[in-house]
Design a protein around this motif. Sequence first.
Motif, PDB file in Angstrom:
ATOM      1  N   LEU A  17     -19.073  21.594  -2.904  1.00 37.34           N
ATOM      2  CA  LEU A  17     -19.201  22.056  -4.292  1.00 37.34           C
ATOM      3  C   LEU A  17     -17.834  22.074  -4.977  1.00 37.34           C
ATOM      4  O   LEU A  17     -17.694  21.594  -6.109  1.00 37.34           O
ATOM      5  N   VAL A  18     -16.822  22.592  -4.295  1.00 38.22           N
ATOM      6  CA  VAL A  18     -15.479  22.631  -4.891  1.00 38.22           C
ATOM      7  C   VAL A  18     -14.994  21.207  -5.161  1.00 38.22           C
ATOM      8  O   VAL A  18     -14.427  20.908  -6.217  1.00 38.22           O
ATOM      9  N   ASP A  19     -15.255  20.309  -4.231  1.00 36.43           N
ATOM     10  CA  ASP A  19     -14.845  18.917  -4.380  1.00 36.43           C
ATOM     11  C   ASP A  19     -15.506  18.295  -5.618  1.00 36.43           C
ATOM     12  O   ASP A  19     -14.845  17.734  -6.497  1.00 36.43           O
ATOM     13  N   GLU A  20     -16.825  18.423  -5.700  1.00 32.88           N
ATOM     14  CA  GLU A  20     -17.578  17.814  -6.811  1.00 32.88           C
ATOM     15  C   GLU A  20     -17.195  18.455  -8.144  1.00 32.88           C
ATOM     16  O   GLU A  20     -17.067  17.773  -9.158  1.00 32.88           O
ATOM     17  N   LEU A  21     -17.011  19.768  -8.131  1.00 33.22           N
ATOM     18  CA  LEU A  21     -16.713  20.480  -9.378  1.00 33.22           C
ATOM     19  C   LEU A  21     -15.304  20.144  -9.860  1.00 33.22           C
ATOM     20  O   LEU A  21     -15.083  19.940 -11.054  1.00 33.22           O
ATOM     21  N   SER A  22     -14.366  20.066  -8.922  1.00 36.80           N
ATOM     22  CA  SER A  22     -12.985  19.806  -9.354  1.00 36.80           C
ATOM     23  C   SER A  22     -12.833  18.380  -9.877  1.00 36.80           C
ATOM     24  O   SER A  22     -11.967  18.106 -10.699  1.00 36.80           O
ATOM     25  N   GLN A  23     -13.698  17.477  -9.443  1.00 37.18           N
ATOM     26  CA  GLN A  23     -13.653  16.116 -10.006  1.00 37.18           C
ATOM     27  C   GLN A  23     -14.194  16.076 -11.430  1.00 37.18           C
ATOM     28  O   GLN A  23     -13.898  15.169 -12.195  1.00 37.18           O
ATOM     29  N   ARG A  24     -15.026  17.056 -11.775  1.00 35.98           N
ATOM     30  CA  ARG A  24     -15.695  17.029 -13.083  1.00 35.98           C
ATOM     31  C   ARG A  24     -15.107  17.991 -14.091  1.00 35.98           C
ATOM     32  O   ARG A  24     -15.150  17.723 -15.287  1.00 35.98           O
ATOM     33  N   ALA A  25     -14.663  19.153 -13.617  1.00 30.98           N
ATOM     34  CA  ALA A  25     -14.253  20.184 -14.582  1.00 30.98           C
ATOM     35  C   ALA A  25     -13.126  21.027 -13.997  1.00 30.98           C
ATOM     36  O   ALA A  25     -13.215  22.250 -13.940  1.00 30.98           O
ATOM     37  N   LEU A  26     -12.057  20.336 -13.573  1.00 29.86           N
ATOM     38  CA  LEU A  26     -10.926  21.052 -12.988  1.00 29.86           C
ATOM     39  C   LEU A  26     -10.353  22.021 -14.030  1.00 29.86           C
ATOM     40  O   LEU A  26     -10.093  21.630 -15.169  1.00 29.86           O
ATOM     41  N   GLY A  27     -10.191  23.277 -13.652  1.00 29.57           N
ATOM     42  CA  GLY A  27      -9.594  24.254 -14.568  1.00 29.57           C
ATOM     43  C   GLY A  27     -10.597  25.013 -15.403  1.00 29.57           C
ATOM     44  O   GLY A  27     -10.274  26.020 -16.018  1.00 29.57           O
ATOM     45  N   GLU A 293     -26.279  17.067  -1.484  1.00 27.59           N
ATOM     46  CA  GLU A 293     -26.987  16.682  -2.721  1.00 27.59           C
ATOM     47  C   GLU A 293     -27.096  17.885  -3.645  1.00 27.59           C
ATOM     48  O   GLU A 293     -26.922  17.790  -4.862  1.00 27.59           O
ATOM     49  N   GLN A 294     -27.385  19.044  -3.061  1.00 30.12           N
ATOM     50  CA  GLN A 294     -27.505  20.273  -3.866  1.00 30.12           C
ATOM     51  C   GLN A 294     -26.161  20.627  -4.501  1.00 30.12           C
ATOM     52  O   GLN A 294     -26.095  21.019  -5.667  1.00 30.12           O
ATOM     53  N   ALA A 295     -25.089  20.459  -3.738  1.00 25.90           N
ATOM     54  CA  ALA A 295     -23.750  20.778  -4.252  1.00 25.90           C
ATOM     55  C   ALA A 295     -23.418  19.885  -5.450  1.00 25.90           C
ATOM     56  O   ALA A 295     -22.832  20.338  -6.438  1.00 25.90           O
ATOM     57  N   ARG A 296     -23.835  18.633  -5.376  1.00 26.89           N
ATOM     58  CA  ARG A 296     -23.546  17.707  -6.472  1.00 26.89           C
ATOM     59  C   ARG A 296     -24.295  18.099  -7.749  1.00 26.89           C
ATOM     60  O   ARG A 296     -23.733  18.137  -8.828  1.00 26.89           O
ATOM     61  N   VAL A 297     -25.565  18.426  -7.558  1.00 29.23           N
ATOM     62  CA  VAL A 297     -26.365  18.827  -8.723  1.00 29.23           C
ATOM     63  C   VAL A 297     -25.776  20.094  -9.353  1.00 29.23           C
ATOM     64  O   VAL A 297     -25.599  20.176 -10.575  1.00 29.23           O
ATOM     65  N   LEU A 298     -25.429  21.063  -8.520  1.00 33.24           N
ATOM     66  CA  LEU A 298     -24.889  22.305  -9.065  1.00 33.24           C
ATOM     67  C   LEU A 298     -23.548  22.062  -9.761  1.00 33.24           C
ATOM     68  O   LEU A 298     -23.296  22.617 -10.839  1.00 33.24           O
ATOM     69  N   ALA A 299     -22.714  21.209  -9.174  1.00 32.01           N
ATOM     70  CA  ALA A 299     -21.418  20.906  -9.800  1.00 32.01           C
ATOM     71  C   ALA A 299     -21.637  20.301 -11.184  1.00 32.01           C
ATOM     72  O   ALA A 299     -20.946  20.651 -12.151  1.00 32.01           O
ATOM     73  N   MET A 300     -22.606  19.394 -11.306  1.00 27.68           N
ATOM     74  CA  MET A 300     -22.876  18.773 -12.604  1.00 27.68           C
ATOM     75  C   MET A 300     -23.350  19.817 -13.604  1.00 27.68           C
ATOM     76  O   MET A 300     -22.939  19.826 -14.768  1.00 27.68           O
TER      77      MET A 300
END
Length: 413
Positions: A17-27, A293-300
Amino acid sequence: MAEPLIIVGKGMAATRLVDELSQRALGRYSIAVIGAEGRLAYNRVLLSPLLAGEIAEPDIELKPAAWWRARGVSMIYGRAVAGVDRAARTVTLEDGLVLPYGKLVLATGSKPLKPPFPGGDLPGVATFRDTADVGMMRAYAQRGARIVVIGGGLLGLEAAYGLSKAGGKVTLLHLVDRLMERQLDAEGAGLLAAAITARGIAVRLNSATKGFVGADKVEGVELQDGTIMPADLVVIAIGVRPNVDLARAAGLAVNRGVVVDDAMASEDANVFAIGECAEHRGQVYGLVEPAYEQARVLAMRLAGQKSAGVEAAYAGSLLATNLKVSGVGVFSAGEFEAGEGAEIVVLRDPTAGIYRKFVLREGRLAGCVLVGDTQGALFYLGLIRSGQDISAIRADLPFGESYCADGRIVEAA
Ligand SMILES: Cc1cc2nc3c(=O)[nH]c(=O)nc-3n(C[C@H](O)[C@H](O)[C@H](O)COP(=O)(O)OP(=O)(O)OC[C@H]3O[C@@H](n4cnc5c(N)ncnc54)[C@H](O)[C@@H]3O)c2cc1C
């Protein structure tokens, strides 16, 4: 100011989740990850090769400390979250520290099932879930101890293999008449059992445990039929139970796991759950891929990112099992017993220990079991997931992708 996002659990789902989220919305969020285990997140799947001595402990780390630092993540190690106050939007750690959140993600995983067998508290009765378990199990195996593993599913097989490879004298007990009965049909399971036995692991099917015997440490496993299997170490690997106590105490809906919708949100729109602790459409998954897969959806969702104008949604995962036990490849996906209305295509070579079975429904691949030779597993998984018509390659199916890939599948689609 960045919104505080707290992730409870520092395991595989949390890291992804941290990986996917930081690629999309770091900060965008100020992230804190709180983990009960006193170390950096690691790849739990690699505990099996670690047990077998095929890799070393540093090899299992998912990301180095610098990776977490570069993403501005606050890490709290070796301290469990003891409570969630949803009205105040705070979590309280076991040592009393209170932290506020804007969004909360539960990624607390599972704990091993340990039924209340008589003698279950004796020293030497263990489960297989973390690095501490591996250290203890290896110590027994390396001195050639007699080890009984209870459970002939994926986890029990991996434990038996690792312990045997590390030097233990291993007996694998299983309750029913075939190994991996949730992934394999009788013929595939029979081949697997033969291959494991040939490699020095004793397999005993139809064996129900009654309890454990021993004075001040375990000395044996007593079966329902009265047999006593001598043991210096017993490893119970019969399944897992999602860690849902926090969610339940916080008043969230919990069945087997924390109930979430397609956005991975609980009934509280600010509280989410992913990984083995989550229950989605009645399913709790015990594998990594659904967690990712769940982590990716939640990150988005957390990043407010849409895909082709549509909000990301998790629709469930088609489970596939792919493992190697004692060098024997095993793959299973979709429907593995041919139910009513299904056809089967089988390739078998018992001498070579190869079995490849394909279950077809209305010209589509509904499932397959591969034992001994798992070549093409991902190709078959793709066919099952896509639901495309495979009539044109039906005869070549067991021989793998290259036999099927001369354009006919494209013409047929
Ligand atoms: C030996 C072994 C082999 C496996 N092999 C495979 C395989 O081949 N393929 C496969 O797909 N899957 C395999 N799995 C399963 C896979 O490891 C899990 O599906 C995956 O780890 C789930 O990730 P998770 O983040 O949900 O849970 P975990 O990785 O378990 O992480 C959860 C973390 O949350 C922490 N935690 C729990 N409660 C709290 C709390 N209150 N406060 C703070 N922290 C808390 C836990 O200590 C843990 O560190 C295997 C598992 C094991 C044990």
